[in-house]
Design a protein around this motif. Structure first.
Motif: not given
Ligand SMILES: *Cc1c(COP(=O)(O)O)cnc(C)c1O
Length: 225
Positions: A3-6, A25-33, A37-41, A61-66
């Motif tokens: 909740d805190q992240q959200r 959103a710099v996702s380096k080193t973090h997993p696809k999941e 989760a941020f994509y879903d937001l 991951l979804p192909n509308d990610i930039r």
């Protein structure tokens, strides 16, 4: 996703909305999941700093990610990246600029890039000076680069808690941006991005005219390398 992240994500989005700046959103080193989760937001712009990681995540991951490539890019990796990347933040040499131009032209693409400047006090191998950048642009008129569109500048401030120093460094990047714009891009509205600000200093960057902040640990938590 806690909740805190959200909550933090929506707070940052509100701040950026007000400043009319974009969140990478710099996702380096973090997993696809975690990316999902941020994509879903609703987040669509993500940053990676290793080519294999970007390629792997882009495939899964979804192909509308930039996808934004941040940090140092080796020339021999450009070809792998060229059809996956939305914006390359780290053009820090003429040779890299020309390699991106060559590979993008071969692939029938025009790739958006930022010129990276060394604005911090810390020693770093990476980042252009204003003088070197002016020379590169003189030698390679942007209109003649068929595979790249230079859309702005990027820089990292010194890692310090001295806000005044950080502010001055961001001012310097904005000054460089304005100078280059007036010399080379006064007729081209696409030259408009100032990529500055990270987890520790993005509010200062917004005050100093950032159009794009690259926030990692504040959203995803600490990185384990
Ligand atoms: C890792 C990284 C970031 C994000 O850093 P945080 O402090 O985790 O927000 C931003 N820009 C670049 C170039 C990076 O390498």
């Amino acid at each position: 996703m806690t909740d805190q992240q959200r909550d933090r994500y929506s707070l940052i989005c509100q701040e950026l909305d007000k400043a009319k700046a974009k969140l990478i959103a710099v996702s380096k080193t973090h997993p696809k999941e975690a990316v999902q989760a941020f994509y879903d937001l609703g987040q669509r712009d993500f940053g990676e700093n290793r080519v294999p990681d970007l390629i792997e995540k882009a495939a899964a991951l979804p192909n509308d990610i930039r996808w934004h490539f941040i940090g140092h890019l080796q020339r021999n990796k450009v070809k792998l990246l060229i059809d996956k990347v939305h914006l390359i933040h780290g053009i820090d040499s003429e040779r890299l600029l020309l390699e991106v131009n060559r590979q993008a032209t071969n692939a029938g693409r025009v790739v958006d890039v930022l010129l990276q400047f060394h604005i911090a006090k810390e020693e770093s191998k990476y980042g252009l000076t204003n003088e070197v950048a002016m020379q590169i642009l003189k030698d390679n008129p942007p209109a003649a680069l068929t595979g790249v569109r230079i859309v702005g500048v990027m820089g990292m401030a010194t890692f310090t808690d001295n806000d005044e120093q950080i502010g001055l460094e961001f001012d310097r990047l904005r000054f460089i941006f304005n100078h280059i714009k007036s010399e080379f891009f006064s007729e081209t509205p696409h030259f408009k991005e100032i990529s500055m600000g990270m987890s520790g200093d993005y509010p200062l960057a917004l005050e100093r005219g950032s159009t794009m902040v690259r926030v990692g640990s504040l959203l995803f938590g600490h990185r384990n390398y």
